[in-house]
Design an enzyme around this catalytic site. Structure first.
Site, mmCIF file in Angstrom:
data_model
loop_
_atom_site.group_PDB
_atom_site.id
_atom_site.type_symbol
_atom_site.label_atom_id
_atom_site.label_comp_id
_atom_site.label_asym_id
_atom_site.label_seq_id
_atom_site.Cartn_x
_atom_site.Cartn_y
_atom_site.Cartn_z
ATOM 1 C CB THR A 45 7.622 42.926 10.135
ATOM 2 O OG1 THR A 45 8.129 43.816 10.369
ATOM 3 C CG2 THR A 45 6.309 42.710 9.400
ATOM 4 C CE1 TYR A 133 14.220 49.033 13.874
ATOM 5 C CE2 TYR A 133 14.259 47.025 14.158
ATOM 6 C CZ TYR A 133 13.498 47.752 13.594
ATOM 7 O OH TYR A 133 12.176 47.778 13.786
ATOM 8 C CE LYS A 161 13.103 49.018 9.610
ATOM 9 N NZ LYS A 161 12.430 47.587 10.051
#
Length: 174
Positions: A45, A133, A161
């Site tokens: 992000t 991830y 994740k």
């Protein structure tokens, strides 16, 4: 034990395209004061993919100092290079990461054995717990359910994740 809302932090920048540390401090405080249960630093992000390693280390150290163990700090340390991911993970662990978020080896499109070796090598190199991830739309590779099952047995890999958007995959790995 992680629980609740883990927020991926954006990286505020100033007019000269440098990290705006006063705004970072403000953002960290806002999240902590408003009940965020954990903060993801250097995730996808933010601007981690455009930072130098020195900038990343400075950012992690700054965030660690401001968070001051009030909530868990999860730091993105992955790379498509296993050696780089190990180096990142060790550095960020020394700088105070509570957990490390490790992405699949993007671009390489490894097979299952390569994926296992990648994550196990990183997990074996640090004592900080690892969160895998899985974001195949960004990396070009997916952690197969068989690989998740094998890696789930590693004592230092504590979670995933999962960002594939495939609910049948989620059900399968659960």
């Amino acid at each position: 034990m992680l629980k609740g809302s883990m927020v991926a932090l954006v990286t505020p920048m100033d007019e000269e395209n440098r990290i705006n540390y006063p705004k970072v401090a403000e953002l960290l405080e806002w999240h902590i004061e408003n009940g965020t249960d954990g903060l993801v630093i250097l995730g996808t992000t933010g601007e981690a993919s455009t930072m130098t390693f020195e900038e990343e280390k400075e950012f992690v150290a700054f965030c660690n100092d401001k968070i001051a163990k009030r909530v868990p700090m999860i730091v993105g340390s992955g790379s498509n290079s296993t050696a780089t991911a190990i180096s990142n993970s060790q550095a960020f662990a020394e700088l105070g990461a509570d957990y490390l978020l490790v992405v699949t080896p993007y671009y390489n499109k490894t097979n299952n054995e390569g994926m296992i070796r990648h994550f196990e090598s990183i997990a074996d190199s640090v004592t900080v717990p690892i969160i895998m991830y899985n974001v195949p739309s960004r990396t070009g590779c997916n952690i197969t359910p068989e690989v998740v099952g094998k890696l789930a047995k590693h004592p230092n890999i504590i979670g995933i994740k999962e960002a594939s958007g495939d609910m049948s995959y989620v059900c399968c790995i659960c």
